[in-house]
Write an enzyme that holds these catalytic residues in place. Sequence first.
Site, PDB file in Angstrom:
ATOM      1  N   CYS A 230      -2.256  -6.375 -23.412  1.00  0.00           N
ATOM      2  CA  CYS A 230      -2.310  -5.821 -22.059  1.00  0.00           C
ATOM      3  C   CYS A 230      -1.215  -6.333 -21.127  1.00  0.00           C
ATOM      4  CB  CYS A 230      -3.676  -6.103 -21.429  1.00  0.00           C
ATOM      5  SG  CYS A 230      -4.047  -7.855 -21.193  1.00  0.00           S
TER       6      CYS A 230
ATOM      7  N   ASN B 268       2.326 -11.464 -20.491  1.00  0.00           N
ATOM      8  CA  ASN B 268       3.047 -11.964 -19.314  1.00  0.00           C
ATOM      9  C   ASN B 268       2.985 -13.483 -19.247  1.00  0.00           C
ATOM     10  OD1 ASN B 268       3.272  -9.270 -18.832  1.00  0.00           O
ATOM     11  ND2 ASN B 268       2.102  -9.255 -16.945  1.00  0.00           N
ATOM     12  N   ASP B 269       1.768 -14.022 -19.335  1.00  0.00           N
ATOM     13  CA  ASP B 269       1.612 -15.476 -19.296  1.00  0.00           C
ATOM     14  C   ASP B 269       1.999 -16.120 -20.619  1.00  0.00           C
ATOM     15  OD1 ASP B 269       0.898 -16.031 -16.701  1.00  0.00           O
ATOM     16  OD2 ASP B 269      -1.231 -15.682 -17.030  1.00  0.00           O
TER      17      ASP B 269
ATOM     18  N   GLU C  90      -3.526 -15.964 -24.037  1.00  0.00           N
ATOM     19  CA  GLU C  90      -2.338 -16.090 -23.197  1.00  0.00           C
ATOM     20  C   GLU C  90      -1.791 -17.508 -23.167  1.00  0.00           C
ATOM     21  OE1 GLU C  90      -3.626 -14.877 -19.258  1.00  0.00           O
ATOM     22  OE2 GLU C  90      -5.663 -15.531 -19.759  1.00  0.00           O
TER      23      GLU C  90
ATOM     24  N   ARG D 148       9.400 -16.202 -14.883  1.00  0.00           N
ATOM     25  CA  ARG D 148      10.182 -14.968 -14.817  1.00  0.00           C
ATOM     26  C   ARG D 148      10.514 -14.555 -13.391  1.00  0.00           C
ATOM     27  NH1 ARG D 148       6.322 -10.204 -14.969  1.00  0.00           N
ATOM     28  NH2 ARG D 148       4.286 -11.113 -14.540  1.00  0.00           N
TER      29      ARG D 148
ATOM     30  N   HIS E 169       0.813  -1.208   0.000  1.00  0.00           N
ATOM     31  CA  HIS E 169       0.000   0.000   0.000  1.00  0.00           C
ATOM     32  C   HIS E 169       0.849   1.262   0.000  1.00  0.00           C
ATOM     33  CE1 HIS E 169      -3.461  -2.420   0.246  1.00  0.00           C
ATOM     34  NE2 HIS E 169      -3.285  -2.807   1.490  1.00  0.00           N
TER      35      HIS E 169
END
Length: 593
Positions: free
Chosen positions: A505, A457-458, A434, A468, A192
Amino acid sequence: MARKIIGGIPVSSGVAIGKAFFLNRRKGSIKPRLAIFDAEVSKEIERLEHAILVVRQEMEEVKSKIPPELKEHEAILNSHLMILQDEKLFGRAKKIIQKQHINAEWAIEKSVFELEKIFNALDNEYIKQRIQDIHLVAEKVCAVLIGSQKTIPKISERVILLAHDLSPTDTVLLEVDKIMAFATALGGKTSHAGIMARSLQIPAVVGVEELEENIFDGELIILDGFEGKILIDPSEEELTKYTDLKYQFESYQALITRYCHLPAETIDGYQIRVFANIELFEEVTSVIDNGGEGIGLYRTEYSFLNRTDLPDEDELFEEYRDLASIMYPKPVIIRTLDIGADKVDNLFGQMEEANPALGLRGIRFCQKYKNIFRTQLRAILRAGVVGNLSIMFPMISGLHELQEVKKFYRQIQDELAKEGLDFNPDIPLGIMIELPAAVLIADLLAREVDFFSIGTNDLIQYALGIDRTNKHVSYLYQPLHPAVIRSIKHVVDAGHKAGIEVSLCGEVASDPFCVPILMGMEVDSISLTPRSIPGIKRIIRQASMEECKELLNKVLNSHDVFESNKIVRDMIFSRFPEELTFYTSLVDDKNNE
């Protein structure tokens, strides 16, 4: 040279030079460990329940006083209020008191330790880091038990704020206009403190080892949010160097922010839409401030975490409705729940999976737990009445699977119609591409949906067999690998041939070395973290489609990833040297999990 240099995790870029100001330190909050008699058990449980009530009332009061500049962070406080009701934490602590006959403070410590072991066994870094929320709430309850609640100290001048950790309650009550930067001993990329720092556009470093042992209050320090360093008592030479870097970065940020609301259009007229990826409702402000043209990926998992029960339809409806209303008429793509049962074992029991990444997650999870899927789809359909929403399904691997999902979706529409509830029957449907299987049958899948969104990413991990986050093989994670570039190109071509839009994305969308290649493929839109939007937009506006297509062809004709990397870097560094001075640092400043 500085007296000492200590390091941590950079979570918000920039440089701050100023005096250190400690909000809190770990030492001084030692919790007593006491054995109790049988007759004292019920009284000890009452002590614990009273402390929980005090903290809950404090948090509710803080919520009512949230200043306008931090209003969007109310969701974080709500998550901490839910932790206070979590039987896995304080319910477990009560049982420990009963069985082991120890005081409440010690029981909380044991309960947190047991939960920490469960969280650390999970394979998702974002989920692992949520244990910090539990630590924060537990510390607040213990502070009440031992009578050591701290008031927020008065800040009389601009300072670099240091703390063992920063809770949402702490940050809401701070005088944010006097804080130049944050540094905490705890935390990770998605803590946070980092989210707050990015929202306030100030540098931050978290997870700093030896922070509390090495810095004195009032000591002059330099906080380097690019490399995650803190220089203690710096030399004149270091002060000069970092003062210059600070000025250059702030000038660059002012420049790109000034024009961030302009369209991302090349010098020869090609326009690509630039959306934002977010996972918390509170990040909407950052999307708007950084020139995001919509939300290309709203991760919905956060609403299902840190709680002992499932969110109901009305709760999700209000969340999605508010998001759609604030962003309207800009589009918002909501990804349905992309989570595995291992991430919510408090609701489903622990599930043994040898490899959760290849197990029951994403659309597979939703197909198994249709009651959860139904609740979410109903909420999105109802919220679609007030905004420009789209729905995206993750982890689709085959045509039959997609058709079954669409069949279930139509059943939900029929249910809402029979109940007489308002909903939008024309919400566009899309899927995440993906998995290599989805790439290979992209032409078949394109006939079934309104849009594709490529999740690199995937896709890169599955295509190259690379984790990664594994330091031993992470160097093999190469976005410009010929297999990756050809896969993306194949999906874009298949989508366009079928007449649907194709977005991207993943992290590739915020990588200045990859964006020109995506433009050369004529990707319709990209979606990235809000903070990265201004810099990427500036690069796009200085490029031409002619040079992007030329670069793409060179990469497609390259047979080796090292050759591809060299081709791209030579072109990017020669064309955009000013942008890369700082933007390469921002590429590493991402909130993706």
